[in-house]
Scaffold this motif. Structure first.
Motif, PDB file in Angstrom:
ATOM      1  N   ALA A 183    -122.841  84.942 -62.567  1.00 62.57           N
ATOM      2  CA  ALA A 183    -123.570  84.115 -61.575  1.00 62.57           C
ATOM      3  C   ALA A 183    -122.816  84.208 -60.268  1.00 62.57           C
ATOM      4  N   VAL A 184    -123.695  84.644 -59.034  1.00 62.86           N
ATOM      5  CA  VAL A 184    -122.977  84.683 -57.858  1.00 62.86           C
ATOM      6  C   VAL A 184    -123.658  83.556 -56.921  1.00 62.86           C
ATOM      7  N   ASN A 185    -122.720  82.805 -56.128  1.00 59.50           N
ATOM      8  CA  ASN A 185    -123.150  82.003 -55.288  1.00 59.50           C
ATOM      9  C   ASN A 185    -122.293  82.129 -53.931  1.00 59.50           C
ATOM     10  N   ALA A 186    -122.550  81.425 -52.823  1.00 59.27           N
ATOM     11  CA  ALA A 186    -121.847  81.726 -51.552  1.00 59.27           C
ATOM     12  C   ALA A 186    -120.292  82.000 -51.608  1.00 59.27           C
ATOM     13  N   ALA A 187    -119.842  80.998 -52.386  1.00 60.65           N
ATOM     14  CA  ALA A 187    -117.996  80.904 -52.512  1.00 60.65           C
ATOM     15  C   ALA A 187    -117.907  82.245 -53.324  1.00 60.65           C
ATOM     16  N   ILE A 188    -118.541  82.648 -54.267  1.00 62.29           N
ATOM     17  CA  ILE A 188    -118.064  83.615 -55.238  1.00 62.29           C
ATOM     18  C   ILE A 188    -118.318  85.119 -54.334  1.00 62.29           C
ATOM     19  N   ALA A 189    -119.452  84.912 -53.724  1.00 61.89           N
ATOM     20  CA  ALA A 189    -119.615  86.085 -52.770  1.00 61.89           C
ATOM     21  C   ALA A 189    -118.664  86.439 -51.552  1.00 61.89           C
ATOM     22  N   GLY A 190    -118.243  85.311 -51.160  1.00 65.15           N
ATOM     23  CA  GLY A 190    -117.035  85.424 -50.175  1.00 65.15           C
ATOM     24  C   GLY A 190    -116.191  85.916 -50.754  1.00 65.15           C
ATOM     25  N   MET A 191    -115.590  85.434 -51.938  1.00 66.93           N
ATOM     26  CA  MET A 191    -114.323  85.943 -52.651  1.00 66.93           C
ATOM     27  C   MET A 191    -114.394  87.438 -52.850  1.00 66.93           C
ATOM     28  N   MET A 192    -115.694  88.011 -53.453  1.00 67.41           N
ATOM     29  CA  MET A 192    -115.884  89.048 -53.757  1.00 67.41           C
ATOM     30  C   MET A 192    -115.749  90.320 -52.624  1.00 67.41           C
ATOM     31  N   LEU A 193    -116.470  89.720 -51.308  1.00 66.11           N
ATOM     32  CA  LEU A 193    -116.397  90.721 -50.326  1.00 66.11           C
ATOM     33  C   LEU A 193    -115.022  90.623 -49.654  1.00 66.11           C
ATOM     34  N   ASN A 194    -114.426  89.569 -49.549  1.00 63.37           N
ATOM     35  CA  ASN A 194    -113.201  89.533 -49.003  1.00 63.37           C
ATOM     36  C   ASN A 194    -112.002  90.292 -49.809  1.00 63.37           C
ATOM     37  N   GLY A 195    -112.373  90.652 -50.923  1.00 59.04           N
ATOM     38  CA  GLY A 195    -111.458  91.390 -51.850  1.00 59.04           C
ATOM     39  C   GLY A 195    -111.361  92.900 -51.822  1.00 59.04           C
ATOM     40  N   PRO A 196    -110.485  93.631 -52.285  1.00 63.05           N
ATOM     41  CA  PRO A 196    -110.570  95.003 -52.280  1.00 63.05           C
ATOM     42  C   PRO A 196    -111.598  95.441 -52.926  1.00 63.05           C
ATOM     43  N   ALA A 198    -113.830  99.365 -53.942  1.00 63.00           N
ATOM     44  CA  ALA A 198    -113.844 100.774 -54.489  1.00 63.00           C
ATOM     45  C   ALA A 198    -115.389 101.579 -54.474  1.00 63.00           C
ATOM     46  N   VAL A 199    -114.860 102.954 -54.387  1.00 62.27           N
ATOM     47  CA  VAL A 199    -116.217 103.733 -54.315  1.00 62.27           C
ATOM     48  C   VAL A 199    -116.559 104.081 -55.488  1.00 62.27           C
ATOM     49  N   LEU A 200    -118.057 103.846 -55.810  1.00 61.73           N
ATOM     50  CA  LEU A 200    -118.979 104.190 -57.190  1.00 61.73           C
ATOM     51  C   LEU A 200    -118.990 105.472 -57.107  1.00 61.73           C
ATOM     52  N   LYS A 201    -118.561 105.979 -58.393  1.00 62.50           N
ATOM     53  CA  LYS A 201    -118.797 107.349 -58.688  1.00 62.50           C
ATOM     54  C   LYS A 201    -120.463 107.594 -59.036  1.00 62.50           C
ATOM     55  N   GLN A 202    -120.943 108.715 -58.676  1.00 59.40           N
ATOM     56  CA  GLN A 202    -122.057 109.082 -58.807  1.00 59.40           C
ATOM     57  C   GLN A 202    -122.315 109.515 -60.266  1.00 59.40           C
ATOM     58  N   PRO A 203    -123.511 109.306 -61.063  1.00 55.34           N
ATOM     59  CA  PRO A 203    -124.515 107.970 -60.648  1.00 55.34           C
ATOM     60  C   PRO A 203    -123.690 106.772 -61.392  1.00 55.34           C
ATOM     61  N   LEU A 215    -124.411  97.025 -49.311  1.00 54.29           N
ATOM     62  CA  LEU A 215    -123.115  97.664 -48.859  1.00 54.29           C
ATOM     63  C   LEU A 215    -123.401  99.006 -48.401  1.00 54.29           C
ATOM     64  N   MET A 216    -124.317  99.837 -49.176  1.00 56.72           N
ATOM     65  CA  MET A 216    -124.766 101.116 -48.880  1.00 56.72           C
ATOM     66  C   MET A 216    -125.323 101.272 -47.409  1.00 56.72           C
ATOM     67  N   HIS A 217    -126.337 100.142 -47.084  1.00 59.54           N
ATOM     68  CA  HIS A 217    -126.777 100.283 -46.062  1.00 59.54           C
ATOM     69  C   HIS A 217    -125.841  99.920 -44.792  1.00 59.54           C
ATOM     70  N   LYS A 218    -124.914  99.080 -44.799  1.00 60.29           N
ATOM     71  CA  LYS A 218    -124.079  98.945 -43.834  1.00 60.29           C
ATOM     72  C   LYS A 218    -122.886  99.395 -43.778  1.00 60.29           C
ATOM     73  N   THR A 219    -122.411 100.430 -44.810  1.00 58.16           N
ATOM     74  CA  THR A 219    -121.238 101.188 -44.584  1.00 58.16           C
ATOM     75  C   THR A 219    -121.431 102.579 -44.784  1.00 58.16           C
ATOM     76  N   ASN A 220    -122.792 103.082 -45.288  1.00 59.09           N
ATOM     77  CA  ASN A 220    -123.101 104.428 -45.773  1.00 59.09           C
ATOM     78  C   ASN A 220    -122.218 104.972 -46.880  1.00 59.09           C
ATOM     79  N   LYS A 221    -121.645 103.984 -47.453  1.00 57.78           N
ATOM     80  CA  LYS A 221    -120.746 104.538 -48.518  1.00 57.78           C
ATOM     81  C   LYS A 221    -121.354 103.567 -49.754  1.00 57.78           C
ATOM     82  N   ALA A 222    -120.963 104.336 -50.930  1.00 57.17           N
ATOM     83  CA  ALA A 222    -121.023 103.571 -52.187  1.00 57.17           C
ATOM     84  C   ALA A 222    -119.949 102.796 -52.556  1.00 57.17           C
TER      85      ALA A 222
END
Length: 515
Positions: A183-196, A198-203, A215-222
């Motif tokens: 599950a994801v809440n605000a605290a978990i989301a903050g920890m995930m986004l502040n961490g390292p 990785a680029v997802l391989k297609q597909p 993340l794709m919409h904000k960075t144009n990267k996977a």
């Protein structure tokens, strides 16, 4: 009766004639305490000739008899005591050791109630040193009363406490593999986004998640977080209340060590063995309490949570918090001119009886009115030029209860014996009078003096019969009461308080006349 102490090279006997040192009988000090009668005198011989320092400060009666022999007496003492390495059991027919300890327990309870009743800054007298006159003995009195003799005692408190200790629920977010994230809440989301990231391989299956699309919409990267987090809940004993209890138990161990050091038999020849046994019991019980596994999770106290309902109401906690509060107040408020050393260590019967009478009168007055304030008063003795402390309790209806308050007499008499003698020829006093207990209201005074003394033989002493029991008063006591009535202004009545069964009123105008 004969006993020899090889440590201090002294012998105790009921006869003034002692054998030579090379003819001393073998005496086993492990056979138990030596029974002595408080109404008799005994003799001590120092074979080395030198008088140990402890003997000079010993509180019992002593008088040099001949050579290295001294006459000693234990009048009005009771219970276990010590002379050098010799343990003695002072047997008092006027009061048993068990009765004395019962009265001492009641005194501790009454004194504690007095301290708690006026625990606010108003009316308190704080000594500059931060401690009372006999802090070690006062602390010992309360520790014994509330942790050893009380119900529950320290062992029962430990059981109650450890059966249901206070705890709280803690939340913790810990890193985990992305597949373990449930599950994801605000605290978990903050920890995930502040961490390292990785680029997802297609597909990749994660590309269809809402987070991947954002993340794709904000960075144009996977992009996607390399690690996730998982929230867990757990119980902990590391609460403010438990931190306080751990701190207080450790402080009690420190107090017990300090009391034992202050009452060290090496520095006090009349050390009461009961004290050492009590301190050992308390020390072992507290160590057992602190050995529980729960204390490993409890941290260091940062502050005392005085407003905590857990400390004030929860069983196990409230008993220890109450004792903590009492010790804090009792060692800062020098209320009474008490000598707890005499009461506890050498069991001085008249001193205990005086304080016991004070609280009995207070209990009676409490049924008529409510105490409103407590204060120390200071009386300056113009003869000796020193301050005499005492106690004053003021009631809502204007009554006042004084302990050891000084009153200046009239003129012409400089000592109590002469003052009593002058009663027969008319009042003429310059003596300062300090009755034990005084009740005042609307300018009128009732005076009470506590008398608990006795000695066997010679028809009794201080009202005592040939067996040493106290049954009645002596004429000297009545004369002293009349002296108070004549020398102190506005005295409505003066009374002798003694532990007997008889009573009589002596009118102001003489027996058989109207008051």
């Amino acid at each position: 009766m004969f006993a020899y102490d090889s440590i201090f090279d002294l012998a105790l006997s009921d006869s003034p004639f002692f054998p030579e040192k090379d003819a001393l009988p073998v005496f086993d000090t492990d056979t138990g305490p030596i029974a002595v009668d408080e109404g008799k005198n005994y003799f001590i011989k120092f074979y080395a000739g030198d008088i140990p320092g402890f003997f000079d400060t010993a509180p019992f009666y002593k008088r040099q008899f001949h050579g290295g022999v001294w006459e000693v007496g234990f009048n009005n003492f009771v219970g276990l005591s010590r002379i050098g390495a010799l343990r003695i059991d002072i047997q008092n027919k006027k009061i048993s050791n068990s009765m004395y300890m019962a009265m001492l327990d009641e005194l501790a309870e009454q004194y504690a109630g007095l301290v708690f009743s006026f625990g606010t800054p108003a009316g308190q007298h704080y000594s500059k040193s931060g401690t009372g006159r006999d802090p070690a003995f006062i602390e010992y009195l309360f520790l014994k009363k509330y942790l050893k003799d009380g119900s529950p005692d320290i062992d029962a408190i430990s059981e109650i406490f450890c059966h249901d200790p206070h705890r709280k629920i803690e939340k913790d977010c810990r890193p985990c593999d992305i597949q373990e994230c449930t599950a994801v809440n605000a605290a978990i989301a903050g920890m995930m986004l502040n961490g390292p990231m990785a680029v997802l391989k297609q597909p990749h299956p994660l590309q269809t998640t809402a987070l991947a699309r954002i993340l794709m919409h904000k960075t144009n990267k996977a992009l996607y977080p390399q690690t996730a987090a998982r929230e867990s809940r757990f119980q902990t004993f590391d609460t403010h209340e438990n931190r306080f209890i751990k701190f207080f138990l450790q402080e009690l161990l420190w107090k017990i060590e300090a009391i034992a050091k202050a009452l060290n038999p090496a520095t006090s020849s009349y050390f009461n063995p009961d004290i050492g046994d009590c301190l050992t019991f308390l020390k072992n019980s507290i160590h057992h309490f602190l050995a529980h596994n729960m204390w490993r999770d409890v941290g260091i106290m940062q502050f005392v949570p005085v407003n905590s309902q857990v400390l004030q109401k929860k069983e196990g906690y409230r008993q220890l918090f109450s004792l903590y509060s009492l010790l804090q107040l009792a060692t800062r408020c020098d209320f009474l001119q008490t000598d707890f050393k005499n009461l506890i260590e050498i069991k001085d019967v008249p001193t205990l009886y005086e304080y016991w009478c004070f609280f009995q009168i207070k209990s009676i007055m409490d049924t008529f009115s409510t105490p409103a304030a407590i204060d120390r008063f200071v009386f300056e003795n113009p003869v000796e030029h020193k301050l005499t402390p005492g106690l004053c309790i003021t009631y809502q209806d204007g009554m006042k209860l004084f302990f050891n308050k000084g009153y200046a007499g009239s003129s012409g008499v400089d000592d109590p014996d002469a003052a009593m003698e002058s009663y027969r020829t008319g009042p003429s006093y310059s003596q300062t009078f300090i009755p034990d207990i005084v009740v005042e209201k609307a300018g009128k005074k009732l005076i009470f003096d506590a008398k608990y003394k006795g000695r066997k033989g010679n028809g009794g002493f201080y009202g005592g019969d040939d067996d040493g029991l106290v049954w009645t008063w002596k004429p000297e006591d009545i004369n002293k009461m009349h002296t108070y009535r004549e020398a102190i202004t506005n005295v409505a009545g003066s009374f002798v308080l003694f532990p007997g069964a008889a009573s009589i009123i002596y009118p102001k105008n003489g027996p058989g006349q109207d008051v």
